[in-house]
Structure formats: C-alpha cells, structure tokens
Design an enzyme around this catalytic site. Structure first.
Site, PDB file in Angstrom:
ATOM      1  N   GLU A 180      34.749 -19.216  21.323  1.00 46.46           N
ATOM      2  CA  GLU A 180      36.205 -19.412  21.443  1.00 46.46           C
ATOM      3  C   GLU A 180      36.603 -19.883  22.846  1.00 46.46           C
ATOM      4  O   GLU A 180      37.248 -19.176  23.622  1.00 46.46           O
ATOM      5  CB  GLU A 180      36.945 -18.122  21.071  1.00 46.46           C
ATOM      6  CG  GLU A 180      36.799 -17.773  19.605  1.00 46.46           C
ATOM      7  CD  GLU A 180      37.638 -16.579  19.168  1.00 46.46           C
ATOM      8  OE1 GLU A 180      37.949 -16.478  17.963  1.00 46.46           O
ATOM      9  OE2 GLU A 180      37.992 -15.732  20.017  1.00 46.46           O
ATOM     10  N   GLU A 223      33.783 -17.397  12.176  1.00 45.41           N
ATOM     11  CA  GLU A 223      34.443 -16.091  12.076  1.00 45.41           C
ATOM     12  C   GLU A 223      35.608 -16.192  11.108  1.00 45.41           C
ATOM     13  O   GLU A 223      36.418 -17.119  11.193  1.00 45.41           O
ATOM     14  CB  GLU A 223      34.968 -15.614  13.443  1.00 45.41           C
ATOM     15  CG  GLU A 223      33.904 -15.250  14.448  1.00 45.41           C
ATOM     16  CD  GLU A 223      34.499 -14.763  15.762  1.00 45.41           C
ATOM     17  OE1 GLU A 223      35.646 -14.266  15.756  1.00 45.41           O
ATOM     18  OE2 GLU A 223      33.818 -14.893  16.790  1.00 45.41           O
TER      19      GLU A 223
END
Length: 480
Positions: free
Chosen positions: A189, A381
């Site tokens: 991320e 995710e």
C-alpha cells in the site's frame, strides 16, 4: 451459483508485523510497526488521531516502563505456530499465501554489512513449509516494517540513502529465494506514504509544518527503490513477477452535478491513478506534479531517475480493496475507511467501524484498472472486520463474513467475464491478527478465530469459523 475460473488463484494474506510476534529474538531489531500502541480508551471518532505518530508517542514506545501495550511486538505467535497455521491453509486448499518478510529479522538496524542468518533461516523454513503443501508464496518485501533505526539515524524515507539500504535488503531476499518465490510485492500500500506517514514512510506527523510535502519526497524515494529492485530482479531471475500494491480508495460522485463529477475525478486521480501511473507507466502524470508544486514540493527528478522509473515498471497490478465512498461538494458527512475517511453512501451498509460494503465497486475498479493499464490484476487484500466473542472456544457462525466474501468473489468472476485478466485473490485474513490501524484484536478479519484479547492474553488456540469451511469448499469446487 457462480463458478470461479480455475486460472484465478485463491488464497489468503497476512503481514509479518501483525502476526509473527517474538519481536526481539534471534537478533531481530525494532520496527516502526511495533511502536504502534493499543489505546483501550480509543473511541471511533479518535481513530485517525490515534494513528498519528508524534515525538511524544515515540518516547513512550521506547520507554520500557510505558503504560501502553504494544501488540505488534507479540502478534498472534505466528513465528512459533507457522507450521500449524500453514497446515490449516493447506487443509483449506489455498492455492497461495501472501505474507511479508520482516525487514528487521534480516537487517535488524537496516544498515548492517551482512544479513542476520537466523532471520533468513526462519523464512527458509516458512517458505519451504508452504511449498511442501503446494501453496504458492506471495512475498511482500516491505509491509510497514522498516527498522526504527533508519528513522532515528536517517529520518526515514525522506532520505534518499534508504533506497540503497532497501535494495541491499531486498536483493538479499531475491537471491536467497530465486528458486522458490515467483511473485514479489516490493512495498505494501505505497499510498500510505501520503495518508499514514509513519507506517508508509517512517515520518512523524508532527515532524514538519509541510508534512504532506515531506511525504511526497519520501514517496518519490520509495518509487525509486521499487524500480531499483525490479531492475536488480531482472538480472537474478527471468521467472520473477513484481507487483504494485496500492490501497484503492474508490469513490463515486454523490450526484450528477458536473462540479461533483469533476471533484471526484480529481480525487481518484490523486488517490489511485497517480500511484499506478508511476508504477505501471513509469512516469508521473502532470496533474500530480502540478499539485505537488502547489504545496511547495518540486521533486527535481533527474534524467537518471526518469530512466530508472520508465524502464522498470511492475508486471502486475496488485491492490487492496475493502470499501468505497462518495465525493460530494459538502464534505461534512464522512465515515471511516482504509487509511482515510470517506463520504457516506446512503446505498451501502457498513461494518462496526464504518467501512462501507460495496462488492460491485470491486468489479468497477477491476474494469477501470485493466482498461487503463492492460496488465493482469491481483487482489491482494479484501475482507471485513467484526467484533466476535468466543468464550467457549466453539466454531463461530460468521454468515456475515461469508456473505461479504461471496459477494466480492462473484464480482471478481463477473469482471473476469468482462475481459479482465486476473492472476489471483488473497483474502484478508486467514487468522484473526492484530489490526494495523488500531492495534486491537477485537477487530477480527479471520476465517480462523485466535484465542487472544486486545492485551495479548489467551491460549492462542486456533478455532476455524464457519467461513473457514465455506472458503475451503470454494477453493475445492471453485463455486460461490
């Protein structure tokens, strides 16, 4: 009943800092993740404030007599339980498993001349255990786990010298596991560098009056490190596949007002596409450079850096997707989301933490990303947290989680039928682990219940939930 195409790998995902524990054994150093405290008095409206790291909080974290508990130092004992845990994944018929390697197990301070062999040995065994069970390892090289020493001595990612330290660390892994690991995620991320500056870049929120400008410089250095290790990887193995990893903060315009639509477009440019543009097109979009300059940050990108970024882009588009929000001309009605607050959507339900549930949004996002970049996607995710109590250590009937996962998997298959190329899906997470944002155990994402409370107390026993058996059947039959 929807059939999931057999070419899409199905698996699960965790991070080292949220699961492993044993933060200071076998030569391991302190990471920035392990300095995140658990605050039992935290309430919903203070979550974003709690995420901020300040000089005072750092002093508390370094104080052996601190009144606070630091859950990521202990995780869920995955370090000791990994064989048992991987066996549960194998019994669930997972095709793949994504985890991270703790930087501080390999280079405890980050600037050592030689890696820590004891740390490498742990990952030798972990990866071998996955391969023994025919589970494809998906390895994240840096998942919010940089050594604290690199912050203390060099100031974190705002200092370009970290590129050198990171590449040495990452190259050690690529060479060690070149015959065992195919899929690599250099950074988790990456947009966290702008939205959660401590986790993403090792910057204190009170470090500079222009912290946003500082985070842009840090992110640029992370982009350079990402490209540099891809360049190194090409010389080590032609089998490697490198993926981006961005938290996709999808938003829709609240209404058809052209001003709302324009605002939404600009929001999505800076929250999603600017990052993917650098990672997959190899250059900054002009709109991003213009915005950076508007708040006093001229990156002064050299010709050499431009070439490095352009020639070393990622092979596949990896991303996390949990929820969506809306953009309006009135920003007063907000709810919680991954990394940032988002606009409340009256058409969506939400969980106990205000994260809005939007499976169709995943299909929309997949189509947009594939249309824009024409590279295969990997959903790294996707999951949902709930408060679940289990005093008798029985199987939890988590139909709500099954519904969430089922609806998202259906939309993945629909996107595949739209023509989107998809490598795989790793849901978050197979086990209940420590929350990244709030460092609590009460926010449970797992298919497997872990008997542990917010202060690390409990038997650590693993108890599969109803969703575990449901996902096992999905992996077996490819049907949802």
């Amino acid at each position: 009943m929807k059939k999931i195409d057999k070419t899409i790998m199905l698996g699960t995902s965790i991070s080292a800092n949220q699961a492993e524990g044993y933060w200071n054994i076998n030569g391991k150093g302190l990471s920035i993740a392990e300095m995140r405290r658990y605050n039992p008095s935290l309430n919903q409206k203070d979550i974003n404030t709690e995420r901020k790291m300040t000089e005072e909080k750092i002093k508390e974290a370094l104080d052996p007599n601190s009144k606070f508990y630091y859950p990521k130092k202990n995780g869920i004992d995955f370090f000791k339980h990994y064989k048992e845990d991987i066996k549960l994944l194998a019994e669930m018929n997972n095709d793949c498993f994504r985890t991270s390697i703790a930087w501080t197990r390999i280079f405890p301070n980050g600037d050592e001349v030689e890696p820590n062999e004891e740390g490498l040995k742990f990952y030798d065994d972990l990866i071998d255990e996955l391969l023994k069970h025919n589970i494809e390892p998906i390895i994240t090289i840096s998942h919010y786990e940089m050594p604290y020493y690199l912050v203390e001595k060099f100031g974190g990612w705002k200092n370009k010298v970290l590129v050198e330290f990171y590449v040495k660390y990452a190259k050690t892994l690529l060479e060690r596991y070149k015959n065992k690991v195919k899929y690599w995620i250099p950074f988790n991320e990456m947009n966290a560098a702008n939205y959660s500056v401590w986790a993403g870049a090792g910057l204190r929120d009170d470090e500079h009056e222009n912290i946003l400008g500082l985070s842009v410089q840090a992110l640029h250095n992370i982009f350079l490190a990402n490209a540099a290790i891809i360049k190194e990887g090409k010389t080590i193995s032609s089998n490697f596949k490198f993926g981006s990893m961005i938290a996709t903060l999808l938003s829709y315009p609240e209404d058809a007002n052209p001003l709302t639509i324009l605002k939404t477009d600009k929001d999505q440019q800076m929250k999603i596409y600017a990052y993917f543009d650098v990672l997959h097109r190899g250059e900054y979009p002009q709109y991003a450079l213009n915005l950076y300059k508007s708040f006093g940050m001229d990156l002064k990108i050299t010709a050499e850096e431009k070439t490095l970024l352009k020639e070393n882009t990622c092979d596949f588009i990896g991303f996390s997707y949990y929820m969506s929000g809306v953009i309006s001309l009135n920003d007063e009605i907000l709810t919680e989301g991954n990394l940032v607050k988002v606009g409340k959507n009256k058409h969506l339900k939400e969980n106990e933490w205000g994260w809005q549930i939007d499976p169709v949004g995943l299909r929309i996002l997949m189509n947009r990303l594939y249309d824009r970049y024409q590279k295969p996607l990997f959903i790294l995710e996707n999951g949902i947290g709930f408060k679940e109590k289990n005093p008798n250590l029985e199987m939890i009937n988590d139909d709500y989680r099954i519904e969430y996962l089922k609806s998202h998997l259906e939309q993945i298959q629909k996107a595949f039928e739209d023509g989107v190329e998809c490598i795989g899906y790793t849901m978050w997470s197979p086990f209940d682990i420590v929350s990244h944002g709030t460092s609590e155990m009460s926010k449970r994402y797992g298919l497997i219940y872990v008997d542990q409370d917010d202060f690390g107390q409990g038997t650590k026993k693993r108890i599969p939930k109803k969703s575990y058996y449901w996902f096992k059947k999905v992996c077996e039959t490819r049907e949802v």
